[in-house]
Design a protein around this motif. Structure first.
Motif, PDB file in Angstrom:
ATOM      1  N   ALA A 150     -51.670-116.191 -48.024  1.00  0.00           N
ATOM      2  CA  ALA A 150     -52.770-116.704 -48.405  1.00  0.00           C
ATOM      3  C   ALA A 150     -53.641-115.458 -49.084  1.00  0.00           C
ATOM      4  CB  ALA A 150     -53.687-117.033 -47.090  1.00  0.00           C
ATOM      5  N   LYS A 151     -53.917-114.301 -48.611  1.00  0.00           N
ATOM      6  CA  LYS A 151     -54.432-113.087 -49.236  1.00  0.00           C
ATOM      7  C   LYS A 151     -53.846-112.892 -50.696  1.00  0.00           C
ATOM      8  CE  LYS A 151     -55.888-110.761 -44.949  1.00  0.00           C
ATOM      9  NZ  LYS A 151     -55.853-109.709 -44.250  1.00  0.00           N
ATOM     10  N   ILE A 152     -52.589-112.854 -50.957  1.00  0.00           N
ATOM     11  CA  ILE A 152     -52.003-112.647 -52.109  1.00  0.00           C
ATOM     12  C   ILE A 152     -52.685-113.792 -53.230  1.00  0.00           C
ATOM     13  CG2 ILE A 152     -49.935-112.526 -53.579  1.00  0.00           C
ATOM     14  CD1 ILE A 152     -48.300-111.402 -51.024  1.00  0.00           C
ATOM     15  N   ILE A 153     -52.559-115.057 -52.621  1.00  0.00           N
ATOM     16  CA  ILE A 153     -52.938-115.945 -53.702  1.00  0.00           C
ATOM     17  C   ILE A 153     -54.698-115.709 -53.945  1.00  0.00           C
ATOM     18  CG2 ILE A 153     -53.383-118.437 -53.920  1.00  0.00           C
ATOM     19  CD1 ILE A 153     -50.838-118.739 -52.146  1.00  0.00           C
ATOM     20  N   GLN A 154     -55.256-115.527 -52.913  1.00  0.00           N
ATOM     21  CA  GLN A 154     -56.695-115.374 -52.880  1.00  0.00           C
ATOM     22  C   GLN A 154     -56.904-114.128 -53.933  1.00  0.00           C
ATOM     23  OE1 GLN A 154     -59.086-113.370 -49.857  1.00  0.00           O
ATOM     24  NE2 GLN A 154     -60.604-114.875 -50.146  1.00  0.00           N
ATOM     25  N   LYS A 155     -56.229-113.013 -53.783  1.00  0.00           N
ATOM     26  CA  LYS A 155     -56.460-111.759 -54.795  1.00  0.00           C
ATOM     27  C   LYS A 155     -56.269-112.298 -56.301  1.00  0.00           C
ATOM     28  CE  LYS A 155     -55.311-107.087 -55.248  1.00  0.00           C
ATOM     29  NZ  LYS A 155     -54.157-105.793 -54.713  1.00  0.00           N
ATOM     30  N   PRO A 183     -40.160-120.560 -52.413  1.00  0.00           N
ATOM     31  CA  PRO A 183     -41.139-119.653 -53.144  1.00  0.00           C
ATOM     32  C   PRO A 183     -41.201-119.896 -54.520  1.00  0.00           C
ATOM     33  CG  PRO A 183     -38.726-118.602 -53.292  1.00  0.00           C
ATOM     34  CD  PRO A 183     -38.769-120.242 -52.533  1.00  0.00           C
ATOM     35  N   PHE A 184     -42.336-119.579 -54.983  1.00  0.00           N
ATOM     36  CA  PHE A 184     -42.950-119.868 -56.450  1.00  0.00           C
ATOM     37  C   PHE A 184     -43.813-118.464 -56.984  1.00  0.00           C
ATOM     38  CE2 PHE A 184     -46.041-121.015 -53.290  1.00  0.00           C
ATOM     39  CZ  PHE A 184     -47.114-120.496 -53.728  1.00  0.00           C
ATOM     40  N   SER A 185     -43.563-118.358 -58.355  1.00  0.00           N
ATOM     41  CA  SER A 185     -44.154-117.317 -58.876  1.00  0.00           C
ATOM     42  C   SER A 185     -45.435-117.613 -59.142  1.00  0.00           C
ATOM     43  CB  SER A 185     -43.676-116.923 -60.295  1.00  0.00           C
ATOM     44  OG  SER A 185     -44.101-117.842 -61.271  1.00  0.00           O
ATOM     45  N   PHE A 186     -46.427-116.467 -59.163  1.00  0.00           N
ATOM     46  CA  PHE A 186     -47.987-116.632 -59.061  1.00  0.00           C
ATOM     47  C   PHE A 186     -48.309-117.474 -60.597  1.00  0.00           C
ATOM     48  CE2 PHE A 186     -52.171-115.250 -60.791  1.00  0.00           C
ATOM     49  CZ  PHE A 186     -53.040-115.716 -59.571  1.00  0.00           C
ATOM     50  N   ASP A 187     -47.709-117.352 -61.774  1.00  0.00           N
ATOM     51  CA  ASP A 187     -47.855-117.710 -62.907  1.00  0.00           C
ATOM     52  C   ASP A 187     -47.599-119.305 -62.817  1.00  0.00           C
ATOM     53  OD1 ASP A 187     -48.372-115.163 -64.397  1.00  0.00           O
ATOM     54  OD2 ASP A 187     -46.315-115.110 -65.180  1.00  0.00           O
ATOM     55  N   GLU A 188     -46.610-119.513 -62.188  1.00  0.00           N
ATOM     56  CA  GLU A 188     -46.152-121.266 -61.769  1.00  0.00           C
ATOM     57  C   GLU A 188     -47.353-121.694 -61.001  1.00  0.00           C
ATOM     58  OE1 GLU A 188     -42.866-123.960 -60.414  1.00  0.00           O
ATOM     59  OE2 GLU A 188     -42.763-122.055 -59.705  1.00  0.00           O
ATOM     60  N   LEU A 189     -47.759-121.129 -60.119  1.00  0.00           N
ATOM     61  CA  LEU A 189     -48.992-121.475 -59.271  1.00  0.00           C
ATOM     62  C   LEU A 189     -50.194-121.697 -60.023  1.00  0.00           C
ATOM     63  CD1 LEU A 189     -50.316-122.345 -56.825  1.00  0.00           C
ATOM     64  CD2 LEU A 189     -51.071-119.796 -56.268  1.00  0.00           C
ATOM     65  N   GLN A 190     -50.515-120.799 -60.881  1.00  0.00           N
ATOM     66  CA  GLN A 190     -51.506-120.597 -61.582  1.00  0.00           C
ATOM     67  C   GLN A 190     -51.651-121.723 -62.942  1.00  0.00           C
ATOM     68  OE1 GLN A 190     -54.135-117.248 -63.999  1.00  0.00           O
ATOM     69  NE2 GLN A 190     -51.977-117.120 -64.379  1.00  0.00           N
ATOM     70  N   THR A 246     -44.689-126.581 -50.369  1.00  0.00           N
ATOM     71  CA  THR A 246     -43.916-126.903 -49.247  1.00  0.00           C
ATOM     72  C   THR A 246     -42.682-126.135 -49.225  1.00  0.00           C
ATOM     73  OG1 THR A 246     -42.402-128.647 -48.433  1.00  0.00           O
ATOM     74  CG2 THR A 246     -42.871-128.660 -50.900  1.00  0.00           C
ATOM     75  N   ALA A 247     -42.243-125.554 -48.293  1.00  0.00           N
ATOM     76  CA  ALA A 247     -41.267-124.597 -48.195  1.00  0.00           C
ATOM     77  C   ALA A 247     -39.992-125.449 -48.358  1.00  0.00           C
ATOM     78  CB  ALA A 247     -41.033-123.819 -46.734  1.00  0.00           C
ATOM     79  N   LYS A 248     -40.007-126.600 -48.355  1.00  0.00           N
ATOM     80  CA  LYS A 248     -38.765-127.934 -48.205  1.00  0.00           C
ATOM     81  C   LYS A 248     -38.745-128.384 -49.562  1.00  0.00           C
ATOM     82  CE  LYS A 248     -39.730-129.069 -43.397  1.00  0.00           C
ATOM     83  NZ  LYS A 248     -40.160-130.089 -42.398  1.00  0.00           N
ATOM     84  N   ASP A 249     -37.283-128.289 -49.982  1.00  0.00           N
ATOM     85  CA  ASP A 249     -37.142-128.974 -51.341  1.00  0.00           C
ATOM     86  C   ASP A 249     -36.649-130.132 -51.176  1.00  0.00           C
ATOM     87  OD1 ASP A 249     -36.629-129.492 -53.991  1.00  0.00           O
ATOM     88  OD2 ASP A 249     -34.980-127.956 -54.418  1.00  0.00           O
ATOM     89  N   ASP A 250     -37.363-131.010 -50.462  1.00  0.00           N
ATOM     90  CA  ASP A 250     -36.958-132.262 -50.042  1.00  0.00           C
ATOM     91  C   ASP A 250     -37.743-133.451 -50.693  1.00  0.00           C
ATOM     92  OD1 ASP A 250     -36.389-134.590 -48.468  1.00  0.00           O
ATOM     93  OD2 ASP A 250     -35.976-133.880 -46.640  1.00  0.00           O
TER      94      ASP A 250
END
Length: 231
Positions: free
Chosen positions: A23-28, A114-121, A91-95
């Motif tokens: 959460a902190k990494i995403i926030q930053k 897991p995802f990259s920050f670039d993908e989230l953005q 989601t952590a589940k690839d379902d």
């Protein structure tokens, strides 16, 4: 220090994720892109926050698995109350069944860990570009032009360099013309929910904006309340 204004200025995001480090990494990362970002770690607390403050957020990034209340339950309850805030579900589940359940409950998109920050953005930007969140290309009031797309400001045709918070503050005022906005209102929408700093931080930023614009008349002081910009 002067900075280039990045995409996301004056937009507010709530992160609901029980892994505090993530959460902190995403926030930053999102804060560096100009977003105002809050996070909570518990599903029930998140729902209580959303029930009260859903109108303050432009997007909610919501984990599927949470303590006390699942992301699926949260988004379903949001939509049952006609809360239209966009939701990006993690989601952590690839379902595919989990993905389908989330989308059927009302999530706007999903991202598998897991995802990259670039993908989230990229996902966040795509959601915020949709029509219900689209922004006007330019706001103009009293010789001040503010362009949310290019994140640029000019006064009487001359470019004005603002810091990230100064831009967000000016944008917030210009999006609410003729309305007296309290300092608490400004803090809540331009800074994050947990912001804790000296009491006159808004006044300091207003003074700096006035100085850089070379105009003390654009932003009016409303005694006993805060500030406003009149058309």
């Amino acid at each position: 220090m002067e900075v280039m204004i990045k995409i996301g200025s004056n937009m507010k995001i709530l992160i609901v994720e029980d892994q505090e480090n993530l959460a902190k990494i995403i926030q930053k990362g999102l804060s560096a892109e100009g977003f105002v970002v809050d996070y909570v770690l518990d599903g029930q607390i998140a729902l209580e926050r959303i029930n009260v403050y859903h109108g303050d957020y432009d997007l909610i990034v919501l984990d599927f698995m949470l303590p006390n209340k699942s992301g699926l339950e949260i988004v379903a309850e949001m939509r049952s109350k006609d809360f239209t805030t966009p939701v990006l579900m993690l989601t952590a589940k690839d379902d595919k069944r989990d993905v389908t359940a989330g989308l059927n409950a009302g999530a706007d998109d999903y991202l598998t860990k897991p995802f990259s920050f670039d993908e989230l953005q990229a996902r966040i930007r795509a959601i915020l570009r949709r029509p219900h969140s689209s922004l006007p290309m330019e706001i103009s009031i009293k010789n001040v032009n503010l362009n949310p797309a290019t994140k640029s400001v000019s006064y009487c045709g001359k470019p004005v360099l603002l810091t990230l918070k100064e831009f967000s503050l000016l944008e917030y005022l210009m999006r609410h013309p003729n309305k007296a906005l309290s300092r608490d209102d400004i803090l809540c929408n331009v800074w994050d929910f947990a912001f804790d700093s000296f009491a006159n931080v808004v006044d300091v930023h207003i003074t700096s904006i006035r100085k850089k614009l070379g105009s003390a008349q654009l932003i009016e002081t409303v005694r006993g309340i805060g500030y406003k910009i009149s058309k």
